[in-house]
Scaffold this active site. Sequence first.
Site, PDB file in Angstrom:
ATOM      1  N   ASP A  85      -5.998   1.305  -9.252  1.00 19.02           N
ATOM      2  CA  ASP A  85      -4.691   1.891  -8.971  1.00 19.02           C
ATOM      3  C   ASP A  85      -3.816   0.867  -8.255  1.00 19.02           C
ATOM      4  O   ASP A  85      -4.295  -0.175  -7.792  1.00 19.02           O
ATOM      5  CB  ASP A  85      -4.849   3.144  -8.110  1.00 19.02           C
ATOM      6  CG  ASP A  85      -3.606   4.043  -8.123  1.00 19.02           C
ATOM      7  OD1 ASP A  85      -2.623   3.716  -8.816  1.00 19.02           O
ATOM      8  OD2 ASP A  85      -3.634   5.077  -7.420  1.00 19.02           O
ATOM      9  N   LYS A  86      -2.549   1.192  -8.166  1.00 22.20           N
ATOM     10  CA  LYS A  86      -1.559   0.373  -7.454  1.00 22.20           C
ATOM     11  C   LYS A  86      -0.777   1.285  -6.535  1.00 22.20           C
ATOM     12  O   LYS A  86      -0.540   2.462  -6.825  1.00 22.20           O
ATOM     13  CB  LYS A  86      -0.645  -0.316  -8.468  1.00 22.20           C
ATOM     14  CG  LYS A  86       0.713  -0.771  -7.935  1.00 22.20           C
ATOM     15  CD  LYS A  86       1.775   0.248  -8.322  1.00 22.20           C
ATOM     16  CE  LYS A  86       3.160  -0.146  -7.880  1.00 22.20           C
ATOM     17  NZ  LYS A  86       4.132   0.963  -8.125  1.00 22.20           N
ATOM     18  N   HIS A  87      -0.379   0.734  -5.380  1.00 28.80           N
ATOM     19  CA  HIS A  87       0.483   1.484  -4.461  1.00 28.80           C
ATOM     20  C   HIS A  87       1.643   0.589  -4.039  1.00 28.80           C
ATOM     21  O   HIS A  87       1.455  -0.583  -3.717  1.00 28.80           O
ATOM     22  CB  HIS A  87      -0.272   1.935  -3.215  1.00 28.80           C
ATOM     23  CG  HIS A  87       0.611   2.615  -2.213  1.00 28.80           C
ATOM     24  ND1 HIS A  87       1.013   3.925  -2.357  1.00 28.80           N
ATOM     25  CD2 HIS A  87       1.204   2.157  -1.080  1.00 28.80           C
ATOM     26  CE1 HIS A  87       1.800   4.247  -1.353  1.00 28.80           C
ATOM     27  NE2 HIS A  87       1.933   3.203  -0.567  1.00 28.80           N
ATOM     28  N   SER A  88       2.847   1.152  -4.042  1.00 31.17           N
ATOM     29  CA  SER A  88       4.034   0.458  -3.545  1.00 31.17           C
ATOM     30  C   SER A  88       4.483   1.107  -2.246  1.00 31.17           C
ATOM     31  O   SER A  88       4.427   2.337  -2.109  1.00 31.17           O
ATOM     32  CB  SER A  88       5.175   0.530  -4.565  1.00 31.17           C
ATOM     33  OG  SER A  88       6.393   0.087  -3.989  1.00 31.17           O
ATOM     34  N   THR A  99       7.949   8.070  -7.765  1.00 35.81           N
ATOM     35  CA  THR A  99       7.513   7.978  -9.152  1.00 35.81           C
ATOM     36  C   THR A  99       7.452   9.352  -9.811  1.00 35.81           C
ATOM     37  O   THR A  99       7.842   9.515 -10.976  1.00 35.81           O
ATOM     38  CB  THR A  99       6.140   7.290  -9.227  1.00 35.81           C
ATOM     39  OG1 THR A  99       6.270   5.960  -8.722  1.00 35.81           O
ATOM     40  CG2 THR A  99       5.627   7.230 -10.649  1.00 35.81           C
ATOM     41  N   ARG A 148       3.576  13.346  12.888  1.00 34.34           N
ATOM     42  CA  ARG A 148       4.206  12.038  13.107  1.00 34.34           C
ATOM     43  C   ARG A 148       5.701  12.113  12.840  1.00 34.34           C
ATOM     44  O   ARG A 148       6.505  11.486  13.534  1.00 34.34           O
ATOM     45  CB  ARG A 148       3.578  10.988  12.192  1.00 34.34           C
ATOM     46  CG  ARG A 148       2.170  10.560  12.600  1.00 34.34           C
ATOM     47  CD  ARG A 148       1.514   9.757  11.493  1.00 34.34           C
ATOM     48  NE  ARG A 148       2.298   8.579  11.161  1.00 34.34           N
ATOM     49  CZ  ARG A 148       2.299   8.001   9.966  1.00 34.34           C
ATOM     50  NH1 ARG A 148       1.585   8.520   8.974  1.00 34.34           N
ATOM     51  NH2 ARG A 148       3.027   6.920   9.748  1.00 34.34           N
ATOM     52  N   SER A 153      -2.761   6.549   6.553  1.00 31.75           N
ATOM     53  CA  SER A 153      -2.108   7.549   5.708  1.00 31.75           C
ATOM     54  C   SER A 153      -2.159   7.142   4.243  1.00 31.75           C
ATOM     55  O   SER A 153      -2.574   7.914   3.373  1.00 31.75           O
ATOM     56  CB  SER A 153      -0.660   7.738   6.158  1.00 31.75           C
ATOM     57  OG  SER A 153       0.010   8.652   5.324  1.00 31.75           O
ATOM     58  N   LYS A 185      -5.426   8.675   1.147  1.00 32.42           N
ATOM     59  CA  LYS A 185      -5.133   9.336  -0.130  1.00 32.42           C
ATOM     60  C   LYS A 185      -5.588   8.488  -1.315  1.00 32.42           C
ATOM     61  O   LYS A 185      -6.165   9.000  -2.278  1.00 32.42           O
ATOM     62  CB  LYS A 185      -3.633   9.630  -0.228  1.00 32.42           C
ATOM     63  CG  LYS A 185      -3.125  10.609   0.817  1.00 32.42           C
ATOM     64  CD  LYS A 185      -1.709  11.032   0.564  1.00 32.42           C
ATOM     65  CE  LYS A 185      -0.696   9.937   0.815  1.00 32.42           C
ATOM     66  NZ  LYS A 185      -0.502   9.639   2.242  1.00 32.42           N
ATOM     67  N   LYS A 186      -5.319   7.201  -1.278  1.00 32.01           N
ATOM     68  CA  LYS A 186      -5.690   6.333  -2.395  1.00 32.01           C
ATOM     69  C   LYS A 186      -7.209   6.255  -2.556  1.00 32.01           C
ATOM     70  O   LYS A 186      -7.735   6.342  -3.671  1.00 32.01           O
ATOM     71  CB  LYS A 186      -5.103   4.935  -2.189  1.00 32.01           C
ATOM     72  CG  LYS A 186      -3.610   4.842  -2.480  1.00 32.01           C
ATOM     73  CD  LYS A 186      -3.327   5.096  -3.954  1.00 32.01           C
ATOM     74  CE  LYS A 186      -1.856   4.983  -4.289  1.00 32.01           C
ATOM     75  NZ  LYS A 186      -1.572   5.279  -5.712  1.00 32.01           N
TER      76      LYS A 186
END
Length: 436
Positions: A79-82, A119, A167, A182, A186-187
């Site tokens: 996977d990828k996260h931005s 997204t 937060r 955080s 999730k990832k």
Amino acid sequence: MEARHILATLRKGEAPGPEELAWFGGAIATGAVSDAQVGAFAMGICRTPLPEEARVALTLAMRDSGEVMRWELPGPVADKHSTGGVGDCVSLPLAPALAACGAYVPMISGRGLGHTGGTLDKLESIPGYTAEVSRDRLRGIVAETGCAIVGASADIAPADKRLYAIRDVTGTVESIDLITASILSKKLAAGLDALILDVKCGSGAFMKDRAGAGALAGSLVGTAEGAGCRTGALITDMDAPLIGSAGNALEVAEAMKTLTCEAISEPLWDLTVALGGALLALCGLAGDAAAREARIGAALRSGAAAETFERMIAALGGPADFVGAWRRYLPAAPVARAVFAEHPGKVAAIDTETIGRAVVSLGGGRLREGDALDHSVGFSMLAGIGETVDRNMPLAEVHAATEAAADRAAAALRAAYLVTENGADPAPLIQQRINA
């Protein structure tokens, strides 16, 4: 374990041990600690940065507060996260390109946050697309098509949901330790073998300078690796929108032109190839960097990525012929007109966050939780840094629901651009690569 002891340790400016943080992370989800204690914990972490071992322990506890997916697939799960930006629709070509190269991509994505686009919001401009699916359905779609871009289910990292809400109202959102826990809780709950991070830096990013982006990237990579997931990061420029569009359906349209090679956005193509090549390396696929990036490019040029994207869209409720007929399906705003600069010249700088906020004000993002989106609004043909603007070449085209909304957005857009006689050169798209 006792919450008061952990809070007292933080109050003294000392980091709790990994076991204590693991206990507290789990207690957030079970309700064994009160909202007041969670708020005090978040404030304490802001004042007392955590060593890596402790950050890993907190992240894993938050991950394990809900379901952690397990996969039995004939290829790596990646996977990828931005970290968020404006005009950033990389996930749309990247997920199917990776799938076409043999990876399996259960991409757990989010919605717009502040001035940054989401997204899921972009994809939901496609009629029928459903981002909320059951775990079994997600497993089936990933196995069948190679990728699925969906939202997190309620049982993914519930500790993070509670901690993030607290937060948000206690002024502790910007802690790198808490941001890291955080994102990764999730990832990592998606059961990944490998993860690539796109950490944005610049006027449209949450991290405005290289030092902050570097610190966040280092924290994310070190923590994910400590949790057992092969991870790397690219620090990328967000001093200008990534593509020439900002707004949900408008970004999907530009992504489709690149995905089908009809009219390629070079920054979108280049970043897709760079992130994809780096992730293939983390997946253990053979070859050097150039060869891995060439595989991603070939998946795009051959149409394999577009075919995979179309199967994913159909599997998630969208039109079965979307790739060939996307213009027929995407919504169009009733008002569309050019926005010109106050004087001719070259673009020297862009306040990219202001552009993102202008899209939100048009109705393309949320001012309050639960706001309905107008997927058709935003900007297209955005001028980039170094480009000439004059009476024939606009700053952008605004897409709005009303003339009055278009007027307000046009004024915000002009204020976001600095136009001078000589302009400036754009920053390099990829500013730094961080490996474990």
